[in-house]
Design an enzyme around this catalytic site. Structure first.
Site, PDB file in Angstrom:
ATOM      1  N   ARG A   7       0.853  -1.200   0.000  1.00  0.00           N
ATOM      2  CA  ARG A   7       0.000   0.000   0.000  1.00  0.00           C
ATOM      3  C   ARG A   7       0.884   1.244   0.000  1.00  0.00           C
ATOM      4  NH1 ARG A   7      -1.303   1.776   4.567  1.00  0.00           N
ATOM      5  NH2 ARG A   7      -2.046  -0.172   5.452  1.00  0.00           N
TER       6      ARG A   7
ATOM      7  N   TYR B 247     -16.849  16.122 -15.981  1.00  0.00           N
ATOM      8  CA  TYR B 247     -17.178  14.712 -15.847  1.00  0.00           C
ATOM      9  C   TYR B 247     -18.245  14.560 -14.757  1.00  0.00           C
ATOM     10  CZ  TYR B 247     -16.613   9.788 -14.776  1.00  0.00           C
ATOM     11  OH  TYR B 247     -16.841   8.467 -14.542  1.00  0.00           O
TER      12      TYR B 247
ATOM     13  N   ASP C  19      -7.950  18.741 -14.745  1.00  0.00           N
ATOM     14  CA  ASP C  19      -8.220  17.367 -15.166  1.00  0.00           C
ATOM     15  C   ASP C  19      -7.785  17.274 -16.631  1.00  0.00           C
ATOM     16  OD1 ASP C  19      -9.330  14.991 -16.146  1.00  0.00           O
ATOM     17  OD2 ASP C  19     -11.065  15.094 -14.813  1.00  0.00           O
TER      18      ASP C  19
ATOM     19  N   LYS D 210      -8.607   6.067 -19.365  1.00  0.00           N
ATOM     20  CA  LYS D 210      -8.937   6.574 -20.692  1.00  0.00           C
ATOM     21  C   LYS D 210      -7.692   6.499 -21.604  1.00  0.00           C
ATOM     22  CE  LYS D 210     -12.693   7.255 -18.377  1.00  0.00           C
ATOM     23  NZ  LYS D 210     -13.045   8.531 -17.783  1.00  0.00           N
TER      24      LYS D 210
HETATM   25  C1  LIG Z   1     -13.534   8.961 -16.469  1.00  0.00           C
HETATM   26  C2  LIG Z   1     -13.170  10.317 -16.009  1.00  0.00           C
HETATM   27  C3  LIG Z   1     -12.903  10.578 -14.655  1.00  0.00           C
HETATM   28  C4  LIG Z   1     -13.049   9.520 -13.574  1.00  0.00           C
HETATM   29  O1  LIG Z   1     -12.122   8.509 -13.708  1.00  0.00           O
HETATM   30  P1  LIG Z   1     -12.379   6.962 -13.298  1.00  0.00           P
HETATM   31  O2  LIG Z   1     -11.115   6.300 -13.704  1.00  0.00           O
HETATM   32  O3  LIG Z   1     -13.587   6.506 -14.048  1.00  0.00           O
HETATM   33  O4  LIG Z   1     -12.628   6.959 -11.829  1.00  0.00           O
HETATM   34  C5  LIG Z   1     -12.520  11.860 -14.313  1.00  0.00           C
HETATM   35  N1  LIG Z   1     -12.422  12.841 -15.232  1.00  0.00           N
HETATM   36  C6  LIG Z   1     -12.689  12.626 -16.538  1.00  0.00           C
HETATM   37  C7  LIG Z   1     -12.559  13.746 -17.514  1.00  0.00           C
HETATM   38  C8  LIG Z   1     -13.075  11.370 -16.972  1.00  0.00           C
HETATM   39  O5  LIG Z   1     -13.349  11.156 -18.263  1.00  0.00           O
END
Ligand SMILES: *Cc1c(COP(=O)(O)O)cnc(C)c1O
Length: 382
Positions: A52, A105, A177, A202
């Site tokens: 961890r 998101y 982000d 992604k």
């Molecule tokens: C998918 C996504 C998230 C969240 O991520 P997870 O891996 O699904 O928890 C945050 N910001 C954006 C822009 C996303 O597309």
């Protein structure tokens, strides 16, 4: 090696990826292990005591992430939302205030609206593409400004450098982000951001086979605080997940180039289609954020949204008829996906200022042959 080679493609393949000292294995092994033998009490080998706190496969990824974003420290989490949660609980305390974008998101919005709010943190929603609107939303309690650019699902563009100076004047941290752009297309820390957030699920992973998240920062004190919370809260990336993302990143640059090329062709075809009323893609000259995107991004990425004649039912029908574009949530994989944000990814924003248009379809344009993608969209539009 990465000290001498600073170009992105080279860094992506080599940073953190030193050959295994024991066997010479050229990629970091999956250290599927929870604990480590100590050479006498406290005699840790390489600082590893419990997975961890640290695991060698995760360390390789975290070093790679820091190098890709031009930061000092990268931290890998079990998901993008786990990374966001760790960041918010590190930065904020009851009574603090955050400015969030009017397009984000859905899960990020839900975290602010339904989770963090219960712990005494409140937020204001602002159009972050307008730095004056961000300034107007600041209070003397604002500790962070949150930006998503390009945004999800409306592909809005925020001028990172401009909003960074607005946040800095107010003593607030700027969080970007960077999921839609990836570090290959855009590097927020160099533009003045304090924290970069990724859903590695992604483009970083890139193959729709792993869920993961990341934070990258330059400030050493903030890095220490985040690392402390990462270990204290425990939502770390497991070794196999870290390894999958590390593998995905090696091809990030070539994938992003193809995603951008294909998306540009898709966007261009859609602008001429009689059943399409509006195309949202920052690469189009008529997009309101086009010039800023051209300034802060290498190219415009693989995400395209569009609105159709005939309202919600027509948008849903396009999603149902598509064959090569797979109907599904998520984005950023090599295979093309499409979805109806109003009923799917952004259902949690219904009735809020972040509600999305009902006639909207979102595409994650993959790296298949572009002619095949255009054919499928034409038949789906009918
Ligand atoms: C998918 C996504 C998230 C969240 O991520 P997870 O891996 O699904 O928890 C945050 N910001 C954006 C822009 C996303 O597309």
């Amino acid at each position: 090696m990465t000290d001498r080679y600073n170009n992105f493609e080279t860094v992506a393949i080599h940073a953190g990826n030193t050959a295994d000292p024991l066997t010479g294995a050229v990629v970091p092994p999956i250290y599927q292990v929870s604990t480590y033998k100590q050479d006498g009490v406290g005699g840790l080998r390489g600082g590893y005591e419990y997975s961890r706190s640290a695991n060698p496969t995760r360390t390789a990824l975290e070093e790679n992430l820091a190098a890709l974003e031009g930061g000092r420290r990268g931290l890998a989490f079990a998901s993008g939302l786990a990374a966001e949660d760790c960041l918010l609980r590190t930065l904020l305390a009851p009574g603090d205030h955050v400015v969030i974008p009017d397009d984000a998101y859905g899960g990020t919005f839900r975290l602010f609206a339904k989770v963090v709010g219960r712990w005494g943190v409140d937020f204001s929603v602002a159009d972050t593409s307008d730095p004056a609107a961000v300034r107007a939303a600041l209070t003397d309690r604002t500790k962070a400004v949150w930006v998503e650019t390009p945004s999800n699902p409306l592909l809005g563009i925020t001028d990172i450098a401009a909003v960074a100076s607005v946040a800095q004047e107010a003593g607030a941290k700027l969080v970007v982000d960077n999921t839609f752009a990836s570090p290959y297309l855009q590097q927020p820390l160099a533009l003045g951001a304090d924290v970069v957030v990724h859903s590695m699920t992604k483009y970083m992973g890139g193959h729709s086979d792993v869920v993961g998240g990341a934070l990258v920062v330059s400030d050493e004190t903030l890095a220490e605080e985040l690392a402390y919370h990462q270990n204290a809260m425990g939502a770390v990336a497991g070794p196999f997940d870290a390894w999958l993302v590390l593998r995905g990143i090696k091809t990030l640059a070539v994938r992003m180039d193809r995603h951008s090329e294909n998306a540009a062709r898709v966007a261009e075809m859609l602008t001429r289609h009689p059943k399409v009323t509006r195309v949202l893609y920052p690469g189009l000259p008529e997009h309101p954020g086009h010039e800023i995107a051209a300034k802060q991004m290498r190219s415009f990425g693989g995400m395209v949204s569009f609105q159709v004649t005939g309202g919600e039912e027509a948008a849903v029908a396009v999603c149902d008829r598509a064959k090569l574009f797979t109907l599904g949530e998520s984005l950023g994989g090599v295979e093309s996906l499409l979805e109806h944000p109003g009923r799917m990814t952004h259902a949690s924003a219904a009735g809020s200022p972040l509600e999305v248009p009902a006639d909207l379809v979102r595409l994650s344009v993959g790296i298949e042959n572009a002619d095949d993608l255009l054919d499928d969209l034409r038949q789906a539009l009918g």
